[in-house]
Enzyme design. Structure first.
Site, PDB file in Angstrom:
ATOM      1  N   ASN A 253       0.818  -1.206   0.000  1.00  0.00           N
ATOM      2  CA  ASN A 253       0.000   0.000   0.000  1.00  0.00           C
ATOM      3  C   ASN A 253       0.859   1.267   0.000  1.00  0.00           C
ATOM      4  O   ASN A 253       0.522   2.261  -0.655  1.00  0.00           O
ATOM      5  CB  ASN A 253      -0.951   0.007   1.203  1.00  0.00           C
ATOM      6  CG  ASN A 253      -2.232  -0.759   0.915  1.00  0.00           C
ATOM      7  OD1 ASN A 253      -2.404  -1.303  -0.169  1.00  0.00           O
ATOM      8  ND2 ASN A 253      -3.121  -0.804   1.876  1.00  0.00           N
TER       9      ASN A 253
ATOM     10  N   CYS B  90      -7.590   2.884   3.681  1.00  0.00           N
ATOM     11  CA  CYS B  90      -6.402   2.033   3.631  1.00  0.00           C
ATOM     12  C   CYS B  90      -5.117   2.808   3.425  1.00  0.00           C
ATOM     13  O   CYS B  90      -4.255   2.834   4.295  1.00  0.00           O
ATOM     14  CB  CYS B  90      -6.568   0.980   2.526  1.00  0.00           C
ATOM     15  SG  CYS B  90      -7.774  -0.295   2.929  1.00  0.00           S
TER      16      CYS B  90
ATOM     17  N   LYS C 223      -4.052   5.558   6.116  1.00  0.00           N
ATOM     18  CA  LYS C 223      -3.840   4.923   7.421  1.00  0.00           C
ATOM     19  C   LYS C 223      -2.621   4.007   7.393  1.00  0.00           C
ATOM     20  O   LYS C 223      -1.789   4.030   8.309  1.00  0.00           O
ATOM     21  CB  LYS C 223      -5.091   4.117   7.787  1.00  0.00           C
ATOM     22  CG  LYS C 223      -4.953   3.226   9.007  1.00  0.00           C
ATOM     23  CD  LYS C 223      -6.226   2.451   9.275  1.00  0.00           C
ATOM     24  CE  LYS C 223      -6.505   1.376   8.273  1.00  0.00           C
ATOM     25  NZ  LYS C 223      -5.578   0.217   8.344  1.00  0.00           N
TER      26      LYS C 223
ATOM     27  N   LYS D  43     -13.319   7.156  -3.931  1.00  0.00           N
ATOM     28  CA  LYS D  43     -13.022   6.640  -5.270  1.00  0.00           C
ATOM     29  C   LYS D  43     -14.335   6.154  -5.874  1.00  0.00           C
ATOM     30  O   LYS D  43     -15.363   6.080  -5.190  1.00  0.00           O
ATOM     31  CB  LYS D  43     -12.002   5.494  -5.219  1.00  0.00           C
ATOM     32  CG  LYS D  43     -12.477   4.287  -4.433  1.00  0.00           C
ATOM     33  CD  LYS D  43     -11.469   3.142  -4.434  1.00  0.00           C
ATOM     34  CE  LYS D  43     -11.448   2.432  -5.757  1.00  0.00           C
ATOM     35  NZ  LYS D  43     -10.626   1.196  -5.729  1.00  0.00           N
TER      36      LYS D  43
END
Length: 460
Positions: free
Chosen positions: A224, A276, A279, A336
């Site tokens: 990520n 996601c 964080k 999104k």
């Protein structure tokens, strides 16, 4: 499943769809009530069909008591939230609470699987918590990490047709049990609830990657964070393209054609949001600081991302001159497309900035208006993109829904008080939209014309 959010409900529904018996639990009774009544507490494409099929086959049940998962499950997937603490570290209190629930209610050997995104070494603490809280019950616990790589908006597809399944396991029993759970996905022997009756897309079978628990936990954060770096890099270059008169779409397309780089996550705009990437980036940086590793690069990626909304507001201010009192239409509220999730959404932050400057906002989102209303009760919510555009002095695109690419722009132009579009997601063609009579601004795709160099750069 312990937790019925985007990860837990998709994971539970898909495991039921491939042939397992699943009980989804959550201590938030309102979510379970919605599920028991046949609804869904979240929007995720394909999930309704998956859950409906699992209900029909009687392979999925719901409970407001997480202890039911501990007593009835052979494998217990922990899918609870790990929100950021003020210092950026992950709040693992929910994981600790679930460990205590499992340890005190389990009545046989259990496989306990971390599905939530957690910092490395959480598995060690989970093992310790299970041992401590279950010390009076002669129960054996196997612990494994199975990080999720589900993208909101395509989560069902991602689960059923992954490119890899990562498992962190340090005993053969845990690895063997997890492989059996995923066997239908690995061997593609399930009846696909998404593509059926048509065949599923061709492609190589998923890779089965077994690592240590620490490595599996690190893989998720590393993945990520790298995606976050790619997005911030594209935004950084877009700012330079603005100043030089280059087209960032052309630049990033060419850059992405290099197979070592790839085209995905090189789209500039309002920056990354959701629950996601922001964080996980913060938690990864905090973990590195705790162990003395230099993660300056990730700090800079975060800094670039935090500037995106302010940069867009500056474009709005420059185009309108004065924001106070202006009626603005906003297209998009979710972080999104293809989700109703507004957590850490750049669109929400953008609206909050505009409200602080006195703008009047009418916003539209195909799915997220309901979830946004809890955060922004003071704005108007439109029934359509055309409703949002009516009498607006500017129309701002904040989420990249396909619906917004295919609007009747002549109709939009005629509805607006001033035909001004500020595209925070670069989804429209500048030449095409300007040809229809709009003033158009975006990121890294300036008006045609020669670049203006700083005076000190001119050599005579």
């Amino acid at each position: 499943m312990v937790g019925t959010g985007y990860v837990g409900l998709v994971t539970g529904g898909c495991l039921a769809a491939i042939g397992h018996d699943v009980i989804c639990t959550d201590n938030e009774a309102s979510k379970i009530k919605v599920l028991e009544e046949g609804g869904l507490p979240i929007y995720e494409p394909g999930l309704e069909k998956v859950i409906a099929g699992a209900r029909k086959e009687k392979r999925i049940r719901f409970s407001a008591d997480p202890a039911d998962a501990a007593t009835q499950g052979d494998a217990i997937f922990i899918c609870v939230g790990t929100p950021p603490l003020p210092d950026g570290d992950a709040d693992l209190s929910a994981i600790d609470h679930v460990a205590r629930t499992i340890a005190t209610h389990a009545n046989s050997t259990k496989l306990v699987v971390e599905k939530s995104t957690v910092p490395a070494r959480t598995g060690e603490e989970l093992k310790r918590a299970l041992a401590v809280y279950g010390r009076k019950r002669n129960i054996k616990f196997h612990v494994a990490s199975n990080p999720e790589f589900l993208r909101e908006g395509t989560a069902v597809e991602d689960f059923l047709h992954p490119d890899r399944v990562v498992v962190g396991a340090e005993d053969e029993a845990a690895e063997r049990q997890l492989k059996e759970i995923y066997r239908p996905v690995l061997e593609r022997t399930f009846k696909c609830p998404v593509h059926g009756p048509s065949p599923c897309p061709d492609g190589p079978p998923p890779a089965w990657l077994v690592t240590t628990i620490n490595s599996a936990e690190l893989i998720k954060h590393a993945s990520n964070s790298f995606l976050a770096v790619k997005i911030s890099y594209a935004n950084m270059v877009a700012d330079l393209a603005d100043k030089l008169g280059a087209d960032i779409k052309e630049v990033m397309h060419a850059v992405g054609m290099d197979p070592r780089i790839g085209t995905r996550f090189l789209n500039p705009g309002l920056g990354f949001g959701g629950f996601c990437l922001p964080k996980d980036l913060q938690a990864f940086v905090h973990l590195a600081e705790r162990f003395g590793a230099d993660f300056t690069m990730l700090k800079e990626a975060e800094r670039v991302n935090k500037k995106r909304v302010a940069s867009f507001v500056a474009k709005v201010r420059q185009a309108l001159w004065v924001i106070k009192g202006k009626k603005l239409g906003v297209l998009g509220l979710a972080f999104k497309a293809n989700t109703d999730d507004v957590r850490f959404s750049p669109a929400i932050e953008l609206i909050q900035h505009l409200l602080s400057e006195g703008a009047r906002i009418r916003a539209y989102d195909p799915e997220a208006s309901g979830t946004a209303a809890a955060i922004l009760p003071q704005i108007e919510y439109a029934k359509s993109a055309y409703d949002a555009a009516e009498n607006a002095e500017a129309l701002l695109i904040a989420t990249e829904w396909d619906e917004f690419r295919n609007l009747d722009w002549i109709r939009i132009r005629d509805l607006m008080a001033r035909p001004l579009i500020l595209d925070g997601r670069n989804i429209l063609s500048p030449s095409e939209i300007r040809a229809q009579g709009f003033e158009y601004h975006c990121f890294g795709r300036p008006d045609a014309g020669a670049a203006t160099l700083p005076e000190h750069s001119v050599v005579s």
